[in-house]
Each structure stands twice: as structure tokens, then as C-alpha cells.
Design a protein around this motif. Structure first.
Motif, PDB file in Angstrom:
ATOM      1  N   SER A 268      25.134  27.283 -25.332  1.00 54.76           N
ATOM      2  CA  SER A 268      24.780  28.166 -26.454  1.00 54.76           C
ATOM      3  C   SER A 268      25.499  27.721 -27.725  1.00 54.76           C
ATOM      4  O   SER A 268      24.919  27.772 -28.824  1.00 54.76           O
ATOM      5  CB  SER A 268      25.125  29.620 -26.122  1.00 54.76           C
ATOM      6  OG  SER A 268      24.340  30.069 -25.039  1.00 54.76           O
TER       7      SER A 268
ATOM      8  N   THR B   7      17.706  22.283 -25.027  1.00 56.02           N
ATOM      9  CA  THR B   7      18.893  23.094 -24.764  1.00 56.02           C
ATOM     10  C   THR B   7      18.501  24.527 -24.433  1.00 56.02           C
ATOM     11  O   THR B   7      19.035  25.120 -23.493  1.00 56.02           O
ATOM     12  CB  THR B   7      19.862  23.057 -25.970  1.00 56.02           C
ATOM     13  OG1 THR B   7      20.189  21.685 -26.255  1.00 56.02           O
ATOM     14  CG2 THR B   7      21.142  23.818 -25.669  1.00 56.02           C
ATOM     15  N   ARG B   8      17.550  25.089 -25.174  1.00 58.15           N
ATOM     16  CA  ARG B   8      17.076  26.453 -24.879  1.00 58.15           C
ATOM     17  C   ARG B   8      16.501  26.529 -23.457  1.00 58.15           C
ATOM     18  O   ARG B   8      16.760  27.483 -22.726  1.00 58.15           O
ATOM     19  CB  ARG B   8      15.996  26.869 -25.873  1.00 58.15           C
ATOM     20  CG  ARG B   8      16.527  27.314 -27.195  1.00 58.15           C
ATOM     21  CD  ARG B   8      15.409  27.855 -28.074  1.00 58.15           C
ATOM     22  NE  ARG B   8      15.940  28.245 -29.356  1.00 58.15           N
ATOM     23  CZ  ARG B   8      15.331  28.055 -30.518  1.00 58.15           C
ATOM     24  NH1 ARG B   8      14.139  27.496 -30.545  1.00 58.15           N
ATOM     25  NH2 ARG B   8      15.883  28.437 -31.642  1.00 58.15           N
TER      26      ARG B   8
ATOM     27  N   GLU C 163      21.067  24.109 -34.388  1.00 59.23           N
ATOM     28  CA  GLU C 163      20.273  24.897 -35.335  1.00 59.23           C
ATOM     29  C   GLU C 163      20.858  24.821 -36.741  1.00 59.23           C
ATOM     30  O   GLU C 163      20.115  24.720 -37.730  1.00 59.23           O
ATOM     31  CB  GLU C 163      20.148  26.332 -34.845  1.00 59.23           C
ATOM     32  CG  GLU C 163      19.220  26.437 -33.637  1.00 59.23           C
ATOM     33  CD  GLU C 163      19.206  27.796 -32.964  1.00 59.23           C
ATOM     34  OE1 GLU C 163      20.188  28.551 -33.101  1.00 59.23           O
ATOM     35  OE2 GLU C 163      18.205  28.085 -32.283  1.00 59.23           O
TER      36      GLU C 163
ATOM     37  N   ILE D  22      16.995  21.064 -29.596  1.00 56.90           N
ATOM     38  CA  ILE D  22      17.034  22.526 -29.577  1.00 56.90           C
ATOM     39  C   ILE D  22      16.139  23.059 -28.457  1.00 56.90           C
ATOM     40  O   ILE D  22      16.557  23.915 -27.671  1.00 56.90           O
ATOM     41  CB  ILE D  22      16.612  23.100 -30.952  1.00 56.90           C
ATOM     42  CG1 ILE D  22      17.727  22.863 -31.976  1.00 56.90           C
ATOM     43  CG2 ILE D  22      16.263  24.575 -30.861  1.00 56.90           C
ATOM     44  CD1 ILE D  22      17.329  23.154 -33.412  1.00 56.90           C
TER      45      ILE D  22
ATOM     46  N   LEU E 203      23.612  24.763 -28.932  1.00 54.10           N
ATOM     47  CA  LEU E 203      22.380  25.218 -29.553  1.00 54.10           C
ATOM     48  C   LEU E 203      22.634  25.708 -30.981  1.00 54.10           C
ATOM     49  O   LEU E 203      21.900  25.352 -31.915  1.00 54.10           O
ATOM     50  CB  LEU E 203      21.752  26.328 -28.707  1.00 54.10           C
ATOM     51  CG  LEU E 203      20.442  26.923 -29.198  1.00 54.10           C
ATOM     52  CD1 LEU E 203      19.364  25.855 -29.303  1.00 54.10           C
ATOM     53  CD2 LEU E 203      20.003  28.049 -28.266  1.00 54.10           C
TER      54      LEU E 203
END
Length: 199
Positions: free
Chosen positions: A118, A165-166, A125, A162, A121
Motif C-alpha cells: 500500500s 500493485t492494486r 500514485e 499501479i 501504491l
């Protein structure tokens, strides 16, 4: 941070005791010579250096004269976990460190792995927002306008990172993979090379 350092510590850790040829065979079997640029000589150099730093202990093998068997120390275990945590939050352009971290992802408790990813991430972002701000603006003085395509490429790479990773975070939340807090045989834990599924 070094992918080779993390990988060598990790392989010794999962085998409890390993010599250079075993470490090399394991890493080459994973293809780490390609995705982490691990070379034969760098493995032996890493083993000797880690032993000099007190992160591994080396003993002469009773079965094979001239062979050194290595075991991880408490300090080595702490260094392995530090490197692993850093690898999973790494957002650098090279993938070798992240790839090395993924090889030992399951050595962490599920909640910690999710937390680290997280953080990765969030950093991705933030990086995407910064690069997107540069896309579409006139180039700096002296730079050709087509250099804007470089920024677009960076945005596309970050967007892929992204999304991936999500997806991994969601997989972990859904209970995929045997993590360190699920079983004492989770891959990456000491001795797990002999008890868990392979990569």
C-alpha cells in the motif's frame, strides 16, 4: 539496496544451511540471472561479504573439502527482513529489487505485506501525478518537443505498476498465498525450502 544481497540471504535462510553452488542453482532455477542480473561470481562475493559482516556464518563442509556451508545469523535475519521490506516499497525504474522482494513475499505476515505494498501504491500514485503534470507542457528550453513522449512512457509504466500493485494487494486481502502468519512452512521462512511449494 542490492537484489543479489537480498536473494542470497533469502536462499540461505530458506535452506538453513547452503553452499555457493546450492545458492547459485536455486537462483538460476528461478531465472534470477535474467531478472536480477545475478552472476556466478557475485553470489560467491556476496556470501563472503555477508559472512565478513556477520550476517552469515561460514563453516568448512565435512562432506566436501574446500566447500563452505553458510547459515544466517540473527543479524542476517534482521538484514534480510529490512531488505525485503525495502524491496516491496521500492518504486525505482529497475525491477530487480522488487522482483527479489516478490520471491520472498510470503516470508512476511499478510497484513504487513499489504501495508508495504500500500505504501508502494501511494508512492506510485504520487509519482504519476508529478509526471502527468509535466506531460503536455512545452519542453524545457533546449529540449525538443518530442521528448514529451518520454513523459508519456513514464506515465504508462507507472500506470501499469499501479494496476499490478492494486491487484496483488487485493489477492492478498482475498487470502491468496500462504503467508508467514498462516503457516510456519510459508516460503521464505527458515527451513521452508524443504516443506513448502516452490516458486
Amino acid at each position: 539496496m542490492s537484489a543479489t544481497r537480498l536473494l542470497v540471504l533469502g536462499v540461505v535462510r530458506v535452506h538453513r544451511s547452503a553452499h555457493g553452488y546450492l545458492v547459485r542453482s536455486e537462483l538460476v532455477g528461478w531465472g534470477a540471472d535474467e531478472w536480477a542480473n545475478v552472476k556466478w561470481g557475485s553470489i560467491y562475493h556476496a556470501l563472503r561479504r555477508l559472512a565478513t559482516e556477520g550476517l552469515l556464518t561460514g563453516t568448512d563442509s565435512p562432506e566436501s573439502p574446500g566447500r563452505t556451508d553458510y547459515a544466517i545469523t540473527a543479524d542476517g535475519d534482521a538484514e534480510f527482513l529490512r531488505l525485503l521490506r525495502g524491496a516491496l516499497t521500492d518504486t525505482g525504474p529497475r525491477r530487480d529489487l522488487l522482483s527479489a522482494g516478490l520471491a520472498f513475499l510470503t516470508a512476511l505476515p499478510r497484513a504487513e505485506a499489504i501495508e508495504l505494498l500500500s505504501r508502494r501504491l501511494a508512492a506510485l500514485e504520487a509519482g504519476r501525478a508529478e509526471v502527468e503534470a509535466a506531460v503536455g507542457t512545452p519542453g524545457s528550453p533546449g529540449l525538443p518537443l518530442h521528448v514529451n513522449e518520454l513523459f508519456k512512457l513514464w506515465v504508462a509504466d507507472i500506470a501499469g505498476g499501479i494496476a499490478w500493485t492494486r491487484e496483488l494487494i487485493e489477492s492478498l486481502r482475498a487470502g491468496e498465498y500462504v503467508m508467514a502468519d498462516d503457516s510456519d512452512t510459508a516460503y521464505g521462512l527458515p527451513g521452508s525450502a524443504h516443506t513448502s511449494g516452490r516458486l
